[in-house]
Write a protein that holds these residues in place. Structure first.
Motif, PDB file in Angstrom:
ATOM      1  N   ASP A  64       0.953  -1.198  -0.018  1.00  0.00           N
ATOM      2  CA  ASP A  64       0.056   0.114  -0.147  1.00  0.00           C
ATOM      3  C   ASP A  64       0.949   1.469   0.153  1.00  0.00           C
ATOM      4  OD1 ASP A  64      -2.820  -1.161   0.285  1.00  0.00           O
ATOM      5  OD2 ASP A  64      -2.093  -1.647   2.057  1.00  0.00           O
TER       6      ASP A  64
ATOM      7  N   PRO B  30      -5.910  -1.817   5.808  1.00  0.00           N
ATOM      8  CA  PRO B  30      -6.684  -1.017   4.590  1.00  0.00           C
ATOM      9  C   PRO B  30      -7.914  -0.325   4.892  1.00  0.00           C
ATOM     10  CG  PRO B  30      -5.972  -3.357   4.260  1.00  0.00           C
ATOM     11  CD  PRO B  30      -5.520  -3.020   5.798  1.00  0.00           C
TER      12      PRO B  30
ATOM     13  N   LYS C 126      -5.748   3.891   5.203  1.00  0.00           N
ATOM     14  CA  LYS C 126      -4.346   4.321   4.508  1.00  0.00           C
ATOM     15  C   LYS C 126      -4.069   5.734   4.562  1.00  0.00           C
ATOM     16  CE  LYS C 126      -1.772   4.343   0.332  1.00  0.00           C
ATOM     17  NZ  LYS C 126      -1.695   3.909  -1.356  1.00  0.00           N
TER      18      LYS C 126
END
Length: 242
Positions: A125, A235, A238
């Motif tokens: 990410d 998640p 972020k």
């Protein structure tokens, strides 16, 4: 506080740990003992006395936070003992001390399994970089590779290459230029309050202190371990952990 795309990590005592947290005397001993150059001095205590004197004089001679390769200090230690020694002999002794120091240092380094696990997930990410104080040229790069985590980082910025160590602004600026981002787009993570929290914070970075020993309970943005960092960056959240 807005999104960020990058996480910059400190290296030593953040990503890479030491089985023995060294004092100044340990650093000197790791260079001296087993170097094959011990007989150049009367013993370790003389070597260590010269070592301390060189650190003091270099600290007074150069601007604050200016960095120098470790070999430069060892060469001065040798010249204190034998200022008129031939250059080839000085170089041979210096190189022996440097090799011995690095062999001993590397042998004491390791990366915790939880650090590897968190990096594997964060890299999905975020873009990751390393910004570290270090006096061995290419040493951080070698440690990351040896411990199997070098592939997670887009770049490594070290004080020995930049010429300035944290918390001097120039080393942080070098990292920003490499990432091509503004400080507001970066989270800086490390274990040193001044170098990894307050210093980058003054430049506009988001900062997170790794406080494994609960020494900085007053710091609002802190974690005790890498899994806590991952929990903040899960998640759906972020870039909004701070």
């Amino acid at each position: 506080m807005g999104d960020f795309q990058w996480i910059f990590f400190d290296c030593m005592e953040t990503l890479v740990d030491l089985t023995q947290l060294p004092a100044q005397k340990d650093y000197a001993l790791w260079a001296f003992q087993g170097s094959g150059r011990e007989d150049f001095w009367e013993g370790f205590e003389e070597f260590f006395c010269h070592y301390q004197l060189v650190k003091k004089t270099m600290g007074e001679e150069f601007p604050q936070f200016q960095e120098h390769e470790i070999s430069r200090g060892f060469e001065r230690v040798i010249r204190l003992k034998a200022p008129d020694a031939p250059g080839a002999r000085i170089s041979a002794i210096r190189d022996g001390l440097c090799r011995n120091f690095w062999t001993n240092y590397v042998a004491k380094c390791y990366v915790q399994d939880e650090v590897k696990m968190v990096l594997r997930q964060l890299v999905q990410d975020y873009q990751l970089g390393v910004v570290s104080n270090f006096t061995v040229m290419n040493g951080i790069e070698e440690l990351l590779k040896k411990n199997g985590i070098d592939q997670y980082f887009r770049f490594v910025i070290t004080s020995v290459k930049e010429g300035w160590r944290k918390p001097h602004p120039r080393i942080y600026q070098a990292a920003l230029e490499r990432a091509r981002v503004a400080p507001e787009s970066v989270l800086f993570v490390g274990d040193d309050f001044e170098c990894d929290y307050a210093g980058p914070g003054r430049l506009g970075f988001r900062t997170l202190l790794l406080d494994r020993s609960d020494r900085f309970l007053h710091v609002p943005a802190r974690v005790r371990n890498f899994p806590e960092l991952l929990a903040l960056a899960k998640p759906g959240e972020k870039g909004r952990m701070l």
